[in-house]
Design an enzyme around this catalytic site. Structure first.
Site, PDB file in Angstrom:
ATOM      1  N   GLY A   1      -9.687   4.483  -5.756  1.00  0.00           N
ATOM      2  CA  GLY A   1      -8.369   3.887  -5.945  1.00  0.00           C
ATOM      3  C   GLY A   1      -7.309   4.489  -5.047  1.00  0.00           C
ATOM      4  N   VAL A   2      -6.131   4.666  -5.598  1.00  0.00           N
ATOM      5  CA  VAL A   2      -5.012   5.170  -4.805  1.00  0.00           C
ATOM      6  C   VAL A   2      -5.269   6.612  -4.355  1.00  0.00           C
ATOM      7  CG1 VAL A   2      -3.556   5.847  -6.772  1.00  0.00           C
ATOM      8  CG2 VAL A   2      -2.487   5.120  -4.675  1.00  0.00           C
ATOM      9  N   ASP A   3      -5.925   7.376  -5.176  1.00  0.00           N
ATOM     10  CA  ASP A   3      -6.284   8.761  -4.853  1.00  0.00           C
ATOM     11  C   ASP A   3      -7.173   8.797  -3.604  1.00  0.00           C
ATOM     12  OD1 ASP A   3      -6.495  11.499  -5.209  1.00  0.00           O
ATOM     13  OD2 ASP A   3      -7.866  11.402  -6.920  1.00  0.00           O
TER      14      ASP A   3
ATOM     15  N   TYR B   1      -8.480   4.150 -14.939  1.00  0.00           N
ATOM     16  CA  TYR B   1      -8.195   4.734 -16.250  1.00  0.00           C
ATOM     17  C   TYR B   1      -7.872   3.696 -17.329  1.00  0.00           C
ATOM     18  CZ  TYR B   1      -8.537   9.609 -14.702  1.00  0.00           C
ATOM     19  OH  TYR B   1      -8.992  10.835 -14.255  1.00  0.00           O
TER      20      TYR B   1
ATOM     21  N   ASN C   1      -6.855  12.880 -10.733  1.00  0.00           N
ATOM     22  CA  ASN C   1      -7.571  13.284 -11.956  1.00  0.00           C
ATOM     23  C   ASN C   1      -7.388  14.786 -12.153  1.00  0.00           C
ATOM     24  OD1 ASN C   1      -9.674  14.722 -10.483  1.00  0.00           O
ATOM     25  ND2 ASN C   1     -10.395  12.687  -9.885  1.00  0.00           N
TER      26      ASN C   1
ATOM     27  N   ASP D   1       0.869  -1.177   0.000  1.00  0.00           N
ATOM     28  CA  ASP D   1       0.000   0.000   0.000  1.00  0.00           C
ATOM     29  C   ASP D   1       0.908   1.230   0.000  1.00  0.00           C
ATOM     30  OD1 ASP D   1      -1.648   2.115   0.649  1.00  0.00           O
ATOM     31  OD2 ASP D   1      -2.738   1.014   2.207  1.00  0.00           O
ATOM     32  N   ILE D   2       0.762   2.054  -1.001  1.00  0.00           N
ATOM     33  CA  ILE D   2       1.674   3.201  -1.135  1.00  0.00           C
ATOM     34  C   ILE D   2       1.526   4.187   0.025  1.00  0.00           C
ATOM     35  CG2 ILE D   2       0.221   4.737  -2.545  1.00  0.00           C
ATOM     36  CD1 ILE D   2       2.786   5.079  -4.344  1.00  0.00           C
TER      37      ILE D   2
ATOM     38  N   SER E   1      -2.595   5.095 -13.967  1.00  0.00           N
ATOM     39  CA  SER E   1      -3.558   4.835 -15.070  1.00  0.00           C
ATOM     40  C   SER E   1      -3.994   3.382 -15.232  1.00  0.00           C
ATOM     41  CB  SER E   1      -3.025   5.326 -16.428  1.00  0.00           C
ATOM     42  OG  SER E   1      -3.168   6.710 -16.585  1.00  0.00           O
ATOM     43  N   THR E   2      -3.433   2.460 -14.438  1.00  0.00           N
ATOM     44  CA  THR E   2      -3.748   1.045 -14.682  1.00  0.00           C
ATOM     45  C   THR E   2      -4.988   0.548 -13.933  1.00  0.00           C
ATOM     46  OG1 THR E   2      -2.346   0.237 -12.890  1.00  0.00           O
ATOM     47  CG2 THR E   2      -1.306   0.494 -15.051  1.00  0.00           C
TER      48      THR E   2
HETATM   49  N1  AR6 Z   1      -1.318   1.636  -3.032  1.00  0.00           N
HETATM   50  C1  AR6 Z   1      -0.738   1.364  -4.221  1.00  0.00           C
HETATM   51  N2  AR6 Z   1      -1.441   1.157  -5.358  1.00  0.00           N
HETATM   52  C2  AR6 Z   1      -2.792   1.231  -5.277  1.00  0.00           C
HETATM   53  C3  AR6 Z   1      -3.480   1.517  -4.077  1.00  0.00           C
HETATM   54  C4  AR6 Z   1      -2.678   1.726  -2.916  1.00  0.00           C
HETATM   55  N3  AR6 Z   1      -3.228   2.017  -1.725  1.00  0.00           N
HETATM   56  N4  AR6 Z   1      -4.815   1.506  -4.335  1.00  0.00           N
HETATM   57  C5  AR6 Z   1      -4.962   1.213  -5.639  1.00  0.00           C
HETATM   58  N5  AR6 Z   1      -3.748   1.048  -6.210  1.00  0.00           N
HETATM   59  P1  AR6 Z   1      -6.318   3.960  -9.793  1.00  0.00           P
HETATM   60  P2  AR6 Z   1      -5.861   5.457 -12.298  1.00  0.00           P
HETATM   61  C6  AR6 Z   1      -3.397   0.729  -7.607  1.00  0.00           C
HETATM   62  O1  AR6 Z   1      -7.687   3.567 -10.226  1.00  0.00           O
HETATM   63  O2  AR6 Z   1      -6.056   4.220 -13.088  1.00  0.00           O
HETATM   64  C7  AR6 Z   1      -9.221   7.871  -9.193  1.00  0.00           C
HETATM   65  O3  AR6 Z   1     -10.589   7.916  -8.932  1.00  0.00           O
HETATM   66  C8  AR6 Z   1      -4.412   0.011  -8.457  1.00  0.00           C
HETATM   67  O4  AR6 Z   1      -4.308  -1.396  -8.270  1.00  0.00           O
HETATM   68  O5  AR6 Z   1      -6.103   4.366  -8.389  1.00  0.00           O
HETATM   69  O6  AR6 Z   1      -4.699   6.348 -12.630  1.00  0.00           O
HETATM   70  C9  AR6 Z   1      -8.650   9.232  -9.561  1.00  0.00           C
HETATM   71  O7  AR6 Z   1      -9.312  10.287  -8.898  1.00  0.00           O
HETATM   72  C10 AR6 Z   1      -3.975   0.408  -9.858  1.00  0.00           C
HETATM   73  O8  AR6 Z   1      -3.022  -0.504 -10.359  1.00  0.00           O
HETATM   74  O9  AR6 Z   1      -5.749   5.188 -10.715  1.00  0.00           O
HETATM   75  C11 AR6 Z   1      -8.889   9.275 -11.046  1.00  0.00           C
HETATM   76  O10 AR6 Z   1     -10.210   9.716 -11.336  1.00  0.00           O
HETATM   77  C12 AR6 Z   1      -3.258   1.736  -9.671  1.00  0.00           C
HETATM   78  O11 AR6 Z   1      -3.187   1.958  -8.270  1.00  0.00           O
HETATM   79  C13 AR6 Z   1      -8.716   7.854 -11.470  1.00  0.00           C
HETATM   80  O12 AR6 Z   1      -9.025   7.060 -10.339  1.00  0.00           O
HETATM   81  C14 AR6 Z   1      -3.963   2.897 -10.317  1.00  0.00           C
HETATM   82  O13 AR6 Z   1      -5.364   2.745 -10.175  1.00  0.00           O
HETATM   83  C15 AR6 Z   1      -7.296   7.572 -11.875  1.00  0.00           C
HETATM   84  O14 AR6 Z   1      -7.210   6.281 -12.408  1.00  0.00           O
END
Ligand code: AR6
Length: 177
Positions: free
Chosen positions: A36-38, A125, A28, A14-15, A121-122
């Site tokens: 997600g991570v955000d 997005y 975003n 977990d980052i 983005s994975t």
């Molecule tokens: N630690 C590390 N990686 C993570 C964590 C974590 N705690 N949680 C999720 N991931 P995403 P995007 C990974 O959807 O695709 C948001 O709503 C997850 O497995 O977080 O860039 C923003 O506000 C995936 O591989 O980001 C934007 O609207 C990676 O983080 C949109 O999502 C990215 O997934 C951005 O989409």
């Protein structure tokens, strides 16, 4: 592995728990939070991050902005915005490259020595990890070739499948990186 004296590592986790100078947020364009991570960063970091993001007023795709980290164990959050895979077509690669490169450049401007990246983005997005990975590492290596002053770069992967893809790429390319 080490490249130009920078240690590059891949870990599963977990980052938000990383004790590095800066963690990168896959945000975003509004910088006002999401899932997600955000979502995890804003939830654990607290309102101060959102307040600073509001003042910044958004971020174009491929660029990066910085805030403090609230309650998180790191010092800074670097917010970047990766491309939405389905809506950019021929610009995806450049935009993803820029997200990594510009995050590193901003980090160096703030004298940040250790930084952790998620797989931008994975998730929501929709960028396929196998296509993303071949952009991520060249962006980092290009950056280090022109600007070597970061000690530690971590890739923190939350999901087994993505971790495996990173690990395979890392192992296969270790000799030529
Ligand atoms: N630690 C590390 N990686 C993570 C964590 C974590 N705690 N949680 C999720 N991931 P995403 P995007 C990974 O959807 O695709 C948001 O709503 C997850 O497995 O977080 O860039 C923003 O506000 C995936 O591989 O980001 C934007 O609207 C990676 O983080 C949109 O999502 C990215 O997934 C951005 O989409």
């Amino acid at each position: 592995m080490e490249y130009n004296k920078t240690k590059i590592s891949i870990l599963k986790g977990d980052i938000t728990e990383q004790k590095v100078d800066a963690i990168v947020n896959a945000a975003n364009n509004t910088l006002l939070g999401g899932s997600g991570v955000d979502g995890a960063i804003h939830k654990k970091g607290g309102r101060i991050i959102l307040e600073q993001c509001k003042k910044i007023g958004g971020c174009p795709t491929g660029e990066a902005r910085i805030t403090t980290a609230g309650n998180l164990p790191c010092k800074y959050i670097i917010h970047t915005v990766g491309p939405i895979y389905s809506s950019n077509n021929d610009r995806n690669e450049k935009l993803l490259y820029n997200a990594y490169y510009n995050s590193l450049e901003l980090a160096v401007n703030y004298n940040i020595k250790s930084i952790a990246f998620p797989a931008i983005s994975t998730g929501a997005y929709g960028y396929p990890v196998k296509e993303a990975i071949i952009i991520v590492f060249p962006a980092v290596i290009d950056f280090l070739d022109s600007n070597g002053s970061i000690d530690n770069i971590e890739f923190v992967l939350h999901n087994d499948e993505i971790f495996t893809v990173y690990n395979e790429y890392f192992t296969q390319n270790l000799g030529i990186l």
